[in-house]
Design an enzyme around this catalytic site. Structure first.
Site, short mmCIF file in Angstrom:
data_model
loop_
_atom_site.label_atom_id
_atom_site.label_comp_id
_atom_site.label_asym_id
_atom_site.label_seq_id
_atom_site.Cartn_x
_atom_site.Cartn_y
_atom_site.Cartn_z
N THR C 129 0.81 -1.23 0.00
CA THR C 129 0.00 0.00 0.00
C THR C 129 0.84 1.27 0.00
O THR C 129 1.88 1.35 0.66
CB THR C 129 -0.89 0.00 1.25
N GLU C 130 0.37 2.26 -0.73
CA GLU C 130 1.03 3.57 -0.75
C GLU C 130 0.00 4.64 -0.45
O GLU C 130 -1.21 4.41 -0.57
CB GLU C 130 1.68 3.79 -2.13
N THR C 161 1.91 -3.04 8.32
CA THR C 161 1.92 -3.71 9.61
C THR C 161 3.34 -4.19 9.93
O THR C 161 4.01 -4.78 9.09
CB THR C 161 0.98 -4.93 9.59
N GLU C 366 -6.18 -5.90 3.64
CA GLU C 366 -5.98 -7.15 2.90
C GLU C 366 -6.93 -7.22 1.71
O GLU C 366 -7.44 -8.27 1.35
CB GLU C 366 -6.14 -8.35 3.84
N GLY C 367 -7.15 -6.09 1.12
CA GLY C 367 -8.05 -5.99 -0.03
C GLY C 367 -9.42 -5.59 0.45
O GLY C 367 -10.08 -6.36 1.13
#
Lengths: 263, 333, 382
Positions: C129-130, C161, C366-367
């Site tokens: 993720t960004e 995380t 997680e999506g």
């Protein structure tokens, strides 16, 4: 060094309840645990073994399901497991138990140290440790909170009512330990899974040469249970509404004043 | 077997004086001796045993066996077991009571095993049943059940009592009794144990729970370690002590020196104030009816109220400070 | 605890393992959760205790010295753990995120080294993720420019995380901007490579015991042997990692929901309305039954997914379904449980509000559940 740890599988007495109708203990659904003091004994033994090398053997006298407590001991670091089991042993009081334990330990082999927990939380007698030491003819050091070894001698700190006592003795000795001796480790999952595939060594009456039938089981127990009953505590509870704290306090204290209870 | 007679009480000493428990035991011993129609004998093993004999008689003994010797200046398992064993073999008592202190719980089972006789530990009451057999009653399973034991076939019949369970008889300065002095009675090999040192406990190491008149008990309902401060304040306001349940100690909220109950200290206060304890109280306190129990809990159905004398249904975080405040006000006023 | 509040088919080993996890949680987590939730800090002491129990090796295959636990057993471990604290469960699981990526496509040396690090408790996290691209992975801006002997990485990853805790991170970076989904690669970035820094720790609504922070790379040189898999494989590997982890990650939601149910049931038995426990009121009874049904459904789906994974099946969008649906019904379950608690459910003095704060993330990370729906629909209409 060879260390023997005596453990006992007990019902978790914080969970146990009396059946008010039959006046007996409700055992079903109550989990069995390793006697909490024995966990401290095991931790002490395993720590000594880690430091000085040797073998820790967890020993228990009990029915077949006590093997589970031995597997837990293995998960907590014991190297060997021994279950003393024989139908003739059942009904043994602390004296008979100490005799059977002593004879079994002689079978297990030479030992340097025996470590027991202070007491078992079901019997609460704290008798087996000293009686076992007597049967084996070795010194006992009770209420141990700290252990040091050097050159075949053991030095301990004992937790007495009002002081700590430092004492020393040559090995072999028997120790009973208190909770403040250590913070027992959690069981190791890898070891437990391995233990689940292992059977403890079994010692039964037939393995003990010259077993004296007059010193085992009910016949060999000088003490006998005469009766059991529920603890009676009849109370007429005075209930006070505590939603207003100040009023509740005043009410409580005026009750005390009325009954001349000094506080 | 009918040759054994008399009721013996082992009178533990410390630093040349009697420990209270031995004198408390004389009251139970007195009652047994009277019921059996026998004598009550106090056993003193101490360098000052002869000097102490008179006190034992004042508190109810008919006779004292005073075992003297410098070797008895400090308790040692083998020395004391050997001495007691010799005495028992020589004088054949019928009953033997020992105080369940560290010393008593170390000595009792070793001695009973050496004598091949039965011992019942931590009794709360004792009586004589049919055929002059002593009935020893004690709690088991963490106080959930009471058991009465007997030792029908071997002698002496042995039992231990905890301190603070029995009450001493009033001292009778006019009582007289015989004293037998024994010396050199250790047989067999000497003790292998060397006692090196004694470290007195600092105030932070011990709570004076065993002597406390009022105990403020804390349990899981306190929610966290910082809340024990409220109990400390209440205890201070009444000159009492803070005790804790095993749950609170296991949670790490308070030091184990405060733990009361089966695996903690045995206490006998006059008043308990139980805060944040909802469940069965027998884990924590003995069943003696002389105690007053005040329970504070916000759940009116909490089982503890059945055992309490006074139940306050409310938030302990309000009630306890209010009680502290009022008690302080009374003391100042 | 409700009578069916756990997977009914546990074998003896699994029962033991769950029992040991419970012992661990009662000793090492329960006493400190309040304090650490307040602070928003990961309890390292508990992490070490977990290791002493031999549990760092849960995700490490047996041939590399680990426990090699099946997906089902791992599910059971995390459901139990989340009954105590989901945040700890999340971070705990994330110590081996990067390992999963490396086991999928790494070299033998990389696998050995990665297993060693997880077994020692150091852990390897994963960073996808960004700030500008969460669901839109194709918008990844972190670049990995080829240079002599390695790559230069530049970019910022966020909401990672264990960014603060792990010794290294498997990072998704663009190696070929033209190739979009086929132009991304995975790199093992050591925390101590020059140019790597960990940014601010996220002050989260829930799962506050888990560590979440930015992972920042400024001209970080990463040697060739730290490329995980081949160039261009990164995106598909990342999706595979999430897919593999999916049944087990839903365990957290189920654990939270089960605990919420147990609390609500206890409350319903004691809280009174007009002198009668509210559990006797049909309205409340129906609410409790609704919670129970949802927990069972979520558990069943996750267990099914774990069992199929263990059987070697390619579960594909079954994973997306169980994640999306399972997490949503668990949220409903917790939300309803809080309603049963009434005002006390809103108070921080009672354990319920934390459960709602904790469960909320499950439909996002997680999506997101919206992306899950996209994937499912695509499969259906393919």
């Amino acid at each position: 060094m060879n260390i023997i740890v005596c453990i006992k599988q007990v019902p978790d007495t914080t969970e146990i309840r009396m059946d008010p109708v039959t006046n007996t203990l409700v055992r079903s659904g109550v989990p069995s645990v390793i006697n909490p003091f024995d966990r401290h004994a095991l931790e002490a033994a395993v720590s000594l073994r880690d430091k000085y090398g040797g073998t820790v053997t967890a020993v228990t006298m009990g029915p077949p399901q006590a093997a589970e407590a031995l597997r837990e001991s293995y998960a907590l670091g014991a190297d060997r497991m021994a279950l003393i089991n024989d139908v003739r042993f059942s009904g043994s009081d602390t004296y008979a138990t100490s005799y059977i334990l002593a004879e079994s330990i002689k079978l297990i082999g030479r030992f340097d140290l025996i470590i027991c927990g202070k007491q078992a939380i079901d019997g609460d007698t704290a008798q087996v440790g000293p009686a076992l030491a007597e049967q084996l003819g070795i010194p006992q050091l009770t209420y141990v909170r700290k252990i040091e070894l050097s050159g075949g001698r053991i030095r301990v700190e004992r937790e007495l009512d009002d002081c700590y006592e430092a004492a020393e003795a040559p090995l072999p000795v028997l120790l009973t330990v208190v909770k403040s001796i250590n913070d027992p480790r959690l069981p190791n999952v890898v070891r437990k899974l391995r233990a689940n595939r292992m059977e403890p060594d079994i010692i039964s009456g037939g393995d003990i040469a010259d077993l004296d039938p007059n010193r085992i089981g009910l016949a060999g127990s000088p003490t006998k249970v005469f009766r059991t009953f529920a603890p009676v505590r009849a109370r007429n509870t005075v209930m006070i509404d505590g939603s207003q704290a100040d009023a509740a306090v005043k009410r409580l204290l005026s009750e005390f004043d009325g009954k001349k209870i000094a506080i | 077997m009918s040759e054994e007679k008399n009721v013996w009480v082992f009178l533990e000493t410390r630093n040349g004086n009697f420990r209270s428990v031995g004198l408390e035991l004389l009251s139970a011993g007195r009652s047994l001796a009277d019921k059996l129609g026998e004598k009550l004998v106090g056993i003193v093993i101490d360098p000052r045993a002869e000097e102490l004999a008179g006190t034992a008689i004042k508190y109810g003994a008919d006779q004292v066996i005073a075992v003297c010797g410098e070797v008895f200046g400090r308790y040692d398992t083998e020395n004391f077991t050997s001495a007691m064993y010799t005495l028992v073999k020589k004088y054949a008592p019928e009953v033997l009571l020992i105080g369940a202190t560290n010393v008593g719980r170390d000595l009792g089972p070793r001695l009973s095993c050496r004598l091949h006789t039965g011992l019942t530990a931590d009794c709360t009451s004792v009586d004589v049943g049919a055929d002059r057999i002593v009935l020893w009653t004690r709690p088991a399973f963490g106080g959930n059940i009471m058991a009465t034991n007997i030792c029908p076939d071997t002698r002496p019949q042995m039992g231990t009592f905890r301190p603070n369970v029995l009450k001493r008889l009033p001292a009778d300065d006019g009582r007289r009794g015989g004293v037998i002095v024994e010396r050199d009675i250790i047989r067999g090999r000497p003790s292998l144990v060397d006692i090196l040192d004694e470290i007195r406990l600092g105030d932070s190491d011990t709570a004076n729970l065993t002597e406390a008149d009022i105990i403020v008990l804390g349990g899981r309902g306190l929610k966290g370690p910082e809340n024990f401060a409220l109990l400390e304040e209440l205890a201070a306001a009444v000159g009492g002590c803070v005790g804790a349940s095993r749950a609170a100690v296991d949670a790490g909220w308070i030091s184990p020196v405060h733990q009361v109950g089966q695996t903690g200290k045995t206490v006998c206060p006059r008043i308990y104030i139980a805060c944040g304890i909802s469940g069965a109280i027998q884990h924590l306190i003995g069943m003696s009816s002389s105690k007053i129990i005040v329970a504070i809990n916000k759940d009116p159905k909490a089982p503890i109220f059945a055992a309490a004398d006074y139940g306050i249904v409310g938030d302990l975080f309000q009630v306890v400070p209010a009680l502290t405040k009022e008690l302080r006000r009374r003391r100042e006023g | 605890m409700s009578r069916y509040g756990f997977y009914l088919g546990m074998d003896a080993d699994q029962k033991d393992i769950v029992s040991m996890v419970k012992q661990f949680a009662e000793k090492e987590l329960d006493p400190i959760i309040g304090e650490y939730d307040e602070k928003g800090e990961f309890p390292m002491k508990a992490h070490r205790a977990w290791g002493e129990m031999g549990l760092w090796g849960i995700d490490v295959p047996e041939e590399y010295g680990g426990l090699g636990m099946s997906a089902l057993t791992r599910y059971l471990v995390f459901e139990e753990l989340a009954k105590h604290d989901a945040g700890f469960a999340v971070s705990n699981g994330a110590f081996s995120f990067g390992l999963t990526a490396i086991l999928l496509s790494g070299t033998e040396e990389q696998k050995l080294a990665a297993c060693g690090r997880v077994l020692s408790g150091e852990g390897i996290s994963m960073a996808i993720t960004e700030p500008q691209s969460g669901s839109d992975v194709s918008g990844t801006k972190t670049t990995a420019a080829k240079t002599d002997g390695g790559y230069i990485l530049n970019g910022v990853k966020c909401f990672i995380t264990n960014a603060s805790l792990c010794s290294a991170c498997v990072v998704l970076a663009v190696t070929d901007p033209e190739a979009r989904y086929h132009g991304m690669s995975f790199f093992l970035v050591e925390k101590d490579f020059p140019g790597v820094s960990v940014g601010k720790h996220e002050d989260k609504m829930g799962i506050r015991l888990s560590d979440t922070a930015d992972f920042v790379m400024e001209d970080v040189f990463v040697p060739d042997d730290h490329l995980v898999g081949t160039e261009g494989e990164g995106f598909s590997n990342a999706m595979k990692v999430l897919s593999i982890k999916r049944p087990v990650s839903v365990a957290g939601a189920v654990g939270i929901a089960q605990r919420a149910l147990d609390l609500a049931v206890d409350y319903a038995k004691t809280r009174e309305f007009k002198g009668v426990p509210i559990g006797r009121l049909e309205g409340v009874q129906f609410m409790l039954a609704d919670i129970e049904m949802r927990v069972q459904a979520a558990r069943s789906m996750a267990v099914y997914g774990a069992q199929m994974t263990d059987a070697g099946a390619d579960i594909g969008t079954l994973g997306n379904s169980l994640k999306a649906f399972g997490t949503e019904i668990c949220f409903e379950a917790v939300n309803t449980a809080l309603q049963v608690f009434g005002g006390y459910g809103y108070s921080r003095e009672y354990p319920m509000e934390k459960l709602l704060r904790d469960i909320r993330i499950y439909s996002i990370f997680e999506g997101t559940n919206q992306i899950q729906r996209q994937v499912i629909a695509k499969m259906l209409l393919a």
